[in-house]
Design a protein around this motif. Structure first.
Motif, PDB file in Angstrom:
ATOM      1  N   ARG A 124      -7.331 -24.052 -17.896  1.00 32.87           N
ATOM      2  CA  ARG A 124      -8.086 -24.671 -16.797  1.00 32.87           C
ATOM      3  C   ARG A 124      -8.358 -23.663 -15.678  1.00 32.87           C
ATOM      4  NH1 ARG A 124      -2.951 -27.124 -16.412  1.00 32.87           N
ATOM      5  NH2 ARG A 124      -1.805 -26.675 -14.492  1.00 32.87           N
ATOM      6  N   GLU A 125      -7.451 -22.701 -15.495  1.00 33.60           N
ATOM      7  CA  GLU A 125      -7.689 -21.673 -14.476  1.00 33.60           C
ATOM      8  C   GLU A 125      -8.837 -20.757 -14.893  1.00 33.60           C
ATOM      9  OE1 GLU A 125      -2.974 -21.531 -13.106  1.00 33.60           O
ATOM     10  OE2 GLU A 125      -3.843 -19.842 -14.204  1.00 33.60           O
ATOM     11  N   PHE A 126      -8.863 -20.364 -16.166  1.00 32.73           N
ATOM     12  CA  PHE A 126      -9.972 -19.551 -16.654  1.00 32.73           C
ATOM     13  C   PHE A 126     -11.290 -20.310 -16.569  1.00 32.73           C
ATOM     14  CE2 PHE A 126      -6.899 -16.668 -18.764  1.00 32.73           C
ATOM     15  CZ  PHE A 126      -7.486 -15.456 -18.407  1.00 32.73           C
ATOM     16  N   ALA A 127     -11.267 -21.589 -16.885  1.00 33.33           N
ATOM     17  CA  ALA A 127     -12.498 -22.383 -16.822  1.00 33.33           C
ATOM     18  C   ALA A 127     -13.036 -22.437 -15.399  1.00 33.33           C
ATOM     19  CB  ALA A 127     -12.236 -23.793 -17.352  1.00 33.33           C
ATOM     20  N   ALA A 128     -12.150 -22.639 -14.441  1.00 32.12           N
ATOM     21  CA  ALA A 128     -12.578 -22.689 -13.031  1.00 32.12           C
ATOM     22  C   ALA A 128     -13.112 -21.336 -12.588  1.00 32.12           C
ATOM     23  CB  ALA A 128     -11.409 -23.128 -12.155  1.00 32.12           C
ATOM     24  N   ALA A 129     -12.429 -20.260 -12.976  1.00 34.60           N
ATOM     25  CA  ALA A 129     -12.880 -18.913 -12.610  1.00 34.60           C
ATOM     26  C   ALA A 129     -14.243 -18.615 -13.226  1.00 34.60           C
ATOM     27  CB  ALA A 129     -11.855 -17.878 -13.062  1.00 34.60           C
ATOM     28  N   ARG A 130     -14.422 -18.987 -14.478  1.00 34.66           N
ATOM     29  CA  ARG A 130     -15.687 -18.727 -15.168  1.00 34.66           C
ATOM     30  C   ARG A 130     -16.846 -19.431 -14.476  1.00 34.66           C
ATOM     31  NH1 ARG A 130     -14.244 -20.635 -19.605  1.00 34.66           N
ATOM     32  NH2 ARG A 130     -15.243 -22.682 -19.553  1.00 34.66           N
TER      33      ARG A 130
ATOM     34  N   ASP B  99      -3.483 -12.329 -16.045  1.00 26.43           N
ATOM     35  CA  ASP B  99      -4.491 -12.941 -16.908  1.00 26.43           C
ATOM     36  C   ASP B  99      -4.108 -12.959 -18.383  1.00 26.43           C
ATOM     37  OD1 ASP B  99      -6.082 -13.381 -14.688  1.00 26.43           O
ATOM     38  OD2 ASP B  99      -7.040 -11.420 -14.849  1.00 26.43           O
ATOM     39  N   MET B 100      -2.859 -12.656 -18.688  1.00 29.70           N
ATOM     40  CA  MET B 100      -2.341 -12.773 -20.048  1.00 29.70           C
ATOM     41  C   MET B 100      -1.367 -13.951 -20.097  1.00 29.70           C
ATOM     42  SD  MET B 100      -1.773  -8.750 -20.978  1.00 29.70           S
ATOM     43  CE  MET B 100      -1.110  -8.351 -19.354  1.00 29.70           C
ATOM     44  N   PRO B 101      -1.305 -14.662 -21.234  1.00 29.86           N
ATOM     45  CA  PRO B 101      -0.471 -15.870 -21.301  1.00 29.86           C
ATOM     46  C   PRO B 101       0.969 -15.629 -20.856  1.00 29.86           C
ATOM     47  CG  PRO B 101      -1.843 -15.682 -23.244  1.00 29.86           C
ATOM     48  CD  PRO B 101      -2.028 -14.407 -22.486  1.00 29.86           C
ATOM     49  N   TYR B 102       1.451 -16.522 -20.006  1.00 31.03           N
ATOM     50  CA  TYR B 102       2.839 -16.464 -19.537  1.00 31.03           C
ATOM     51  C   TYR B 102       3.770 -17.274 -20.419  1.00 31.03           C
ATOM     52  CZ  TYR B 102       2.447 -13.983 -15.065  1.00 31.03           C
ATOM     53  OH  TYR B 102       2.305 -13.015 -14.096  1.00 31.03           O
ATOM     54  N   PHE B 103       3.280 -18.391 -20.932  1.00 32.76           N
ATOM     55  CA  PHE B 103       4.151 -19.360 -21.592  1.00 32.76           C
ATOM     56  C   PHE B 103       4.048 -19.323 -23.114  1.00 32.76           C
ATOM     57  CE2 PHE B 103       2.762 -21.170 -17.461  1.00 32.76           C
ATOM     58  CZ  PHE B 103       3.959 -21.015 -16.793  1.00 32.76           C
ATOM     59  N   ASN B 104       2.958 -18.813 -23.650  1.00 28.87           N
ATOM     60  CA  ASN B 104       2.764 -18.715 -25.099  1.00 28.87           C
ATOM     61  C   ASN B 104       2.967 -17.254 -25.501  1.00 28.87           C
ATOM     62  OD1 ASN B 104       1.747 -18.513 -27.718  1.00 28.87           O
ATOM     63  ND2 ASN B 104       0.253 -20.149 -27.393  1.00 28.87           N
ATOM     64  N   LEU B 105       4.191 -16.894 -25.856  1.00 25.93           N
ATOM     65  CA  LEU B 105       4.515 -15.500 -26.121  1.00 25.93           C
ATOM     66  C   LEU B 105       3.846 -14.992 -27.398  1.00 25.93           C
ATOM     67  CD1 LEU B 105       8.254 -15.254 -25.051  1.00 25.93           C
ATOM     68  CD2 LEU B 105       6.200 -14.594 -23.784  1.00 25.93           C
TER      69      LEU B 105
ATOM     70  N   GLU C  27       0.846 -15.824 -28.479  1.00 23.92           N
ATOM     71  CA  GLU C  27      -0.506 -15.460 -28.079  1.00 23.92           C
ATOM     72  C   GLU C  27      -0.504 -14.210 -27.206  1.00 23.92           C
ATOM     73  OE1 GLU C  27      -4.365 -17.278 -25.673  1.00 23.92           O
ATOM     74  OE2 GLU C  27      -2.779 -18.642 -26.348  1.00 23.92           O
ATOM     75  N   ARG C  28       0.485 -14.082 -26.325  1.00 24.13           N
ATOM     76  CA  ARG C  28       0.545 -12.910 -25.446  1.00 24.13           C
ATOM     77  C   ARG C  28       0.604 -11.612 -26.261  1.00 24.13           C
ATOM     78  NH1 ARG C  28       2.041 -11.893 -19.993  1.00 24.13           N
ATOM     79  NH2 ARG C  28       2.615  -9.718 -19.708  1.00 24.13           N
ATOM     80  N   PHE C  29       1.377 -11.627 -27.341  1.00 23.25           N
ATOM     81  CA  PHE C  29       1.553 -10.404 -28.110  1.00 23.25           C
ATOM     82  C   PHE C  29       0.488 -10.209 -29.191  1.00 23.25           C
ATOM     83  CE2 PHE C  29       6.061 -11.087 -26.703  1.00 23.25           C
ATOM     84  CZ  PHE C  29       6.066 -10.026 -25.812  1.00 23.25           C
ATOM     85  N   VAL C  30      -0.076 -11.297 -29.698  1.00 20.81           N
ATOM     86  CA  VAL C  30      -1.028 -11.181 -30.800  1.00 20.81           C
ATOM     87  C   VAL C  30      -2.471 -11.116 -30.292  1.00 20.81           C
ATOM     88  CG1 VAL C  30      -1.905 -12.266 -32.901  1.00 20.81           C
ATOM     89  CG2 VAL C  30       0.555 -12.321 -32.386  1.00 20.81           C
ATOM     90  N   THR C  31      -2.846 -12.034 -29.388  1.00 22.14           N
ATOM     91  CA  THR C  31      -4.218 -12.077 -28.853  1.00 22.14           C
ATOM     92  C   THR C  31      -4.154 -12.238 -27.332  1.00 22.14           C
ATOM     93  OG1 THR C  31      -4.294 -14.463 -29.296  1.00 22.14           O
ATOM     94  CG2 THR C  31      -5.256 -12.985 -30.952  1.00 22.14           C
ATOM     95  N   PRO C  32      -3.668 -11.230 -26.605  1.00 23.08           N
ATOM     96  CA  PRO C  32      -3.399 -11.390 -25.174  1.00 23.08           C
ATOM     97  C   PRO C  32      -4.633 -11.659 -24.323  1.00 23.08           C
ATOM     98  CG  PRO C  32      -3.214  -9.092 -25.832  1.00 23.08           C
ATOM     99  CD  PRO C  32      -3.325  -9.886 -27.092  1.00 23.08           C
ATOM    100  N   TYR C  33      -5.817 -11.267 -24.806  1.00 20.13           N
ATOM    101  CA  TYR C  33      -7.023 -11.408 -23.984  1.00 20.13           C
ATOM    102  C   TYR C  33      -7.966 -12.484 -24.522  1.00 20.13           C
ATOM    103  CZ  TYR C  33      -5.013  -6.900 -22.842  1.00 20.13           C
ATOM    104  OH  TYR C  33      -4.125  -5.903 -22.512  1.00 20.13           O
ATOM    105  N   LYS C  34      -7.471 -13.315 -25.409  1.00 12.24           N
ATOM    106  CA  LYS C  34      -8.291 -14.333 -26.048  1.00 12.24           C
ATOM    107  C   LYS C  34      -8.904 -15.294 -25.032  1.00 12.24           C
ATOM    108  CE  LYS C  34      -7.836 -18.124 -29.413  1.00 12.24           C
ATOM    109  NZ  LYS C  34      -6.869 -18.831 -30.311  1.00 12.24           N
ATOM    110  N   ARG C  35      -8.183 -15.619 -23.978  1.00 13.43           N
ATOM    111  CA  ARG C  35      -8.659 -16.627 -23.032  1.00 13.43           C
ATOM    112  C   ARG C  35      -9.812 -16.127 -22.162  1.00 13.43           C
ATOM    113  NH1 ARG C  35      -3.092 -20.070 -21.644  1.00 13.43           N
ATOM    114  NH2 ARG C  35      -2.310 -19.971 -23.789  1.00 13.43           N
ATOM    115  N   TYR C  36     -10.087 -14.845 -22.239  1.00  8.72           N
ATOM    116  CA  TYR C  36     -11.259 -14.279 -21.568  1.00  8.72           C
ATOM    117  C   TYR C  36     -12.535 -14.466 -22.391  1.00  8.72           C
ATOM    118  CZ  TYR C  36      -9.710 -11.619 -17.442  1.00  8.72           C
ATOM    119  OH  TYR C  36      -9.288 -11.247 -16.203  1.00  8.72           O
TER     120      TYR C  36
END
Length: 242
Positions: free
Chosen positions: A48-54, A72-78, A80-89
């Protein structure tokens, strides 16, 4: 004359709505040639933070380049952080680390974040040899008479602000960028503006930092930098919300 608006550390999730509205009004009224955002769009990299920023960035209706910040990298989904850290961009892919070319000027990105590091504090900066080589390669392809501004999230060396960057590989990167002819490195992270000149054996290079448009203030009220380029001269004005 070319005018750029340089902002940083928006921290959607802890954003200052009044400050964001003020910045957006300045953009709408003054129509800068481009907007440079040097990282930390979000507070905890939530969807939701990325959506608002976008949506906010799109509403500016100007060319925008965005750096990736440590927040801007996942804090809670480790995983995703290590495998696809920039996916939410992904939904704003066209803005991320985008090189902007304007008459006589280029803004070239330099990546300074990593999902993990060999130290406890992963929020600090790191410039890998691969990231630096990518930036230098982009610079080499530019016209020789272009002024080059490099955009990064972390200051490459310490700047005397309350916040620190402790960027690994930063000194090496700054020397290489000076040797390659960069005029300045634009950054954020420390939430206070600065404009200093760093000298090394390859010449002088400016380090220009933007404050924050979030509630996470340090010593400066919400602010952004206005950069004006004319006749080979770069002038910086820190604009602080009244």
């Amino acid at each position: 004359m070319i005018r750029l608006f340089h902002a940083s550390d928006l921290h959607f999730g802890s954003e200052d709505r009044q400050a964001l509205d003020w910045f957006a009004r300045c953009v709408a009224d003054e129509q800068p040639d481009a907007v440079v955002i040097t990282g930390d769009l979000t507070m905890r990299a939530r969807h939701r933070e990325f959506a608002a920023a976008r949506e906010w960035l799109r509403s500016l209706a100007r060319p925008v380049t965005v750096e990736i910040g440590n927040h801007d990298m996942p804090y809670f989904n480790l995983i995703e952080r290590f495998v696809t850290p920039y996916k939410r961009y992904a939904a704003m892919e066209s803005m991320v680390e985008r090189t902007i070319d304007l008459p006589g000027l280029a803004i070239v990105p330099l990546h300074t974040t990593a999902p993990a590091q060999l130290r406890l504090n992963w929020s600090k900066g790191i410039v890998t040899r691969k990231a630096l080589a990518r930036t230098l390669g982009t610079m080499q392809a530019l016209p020789s008479d272009a002024m080059v501004l490099v955009s990064a999230h972390h200051p490459l060396v310490e700047t005397g602000t309350r916040g620190t960057a402790l960027t690994r590989g930063g000194n090496r990167a700054l020397r290489a960028l000076a040797r390659a002819g960069a005029t300045a490195v634009l950054s954020g992270h420390v939430h206070d503006p600065f404009d200093i000149t760093h000298a090394n054996e390859h010449g002088q290079i400016r380090m220009i930092g933007a404050g924050t448009l979030s509630e996470r203030l340090r010593t400066t009220s919400p602010s952004f930098n206005q950069l004006s380029i004319a006749d080979g001269q770069l002038d910086v004005t820190v604009r602080v919300m009244a």
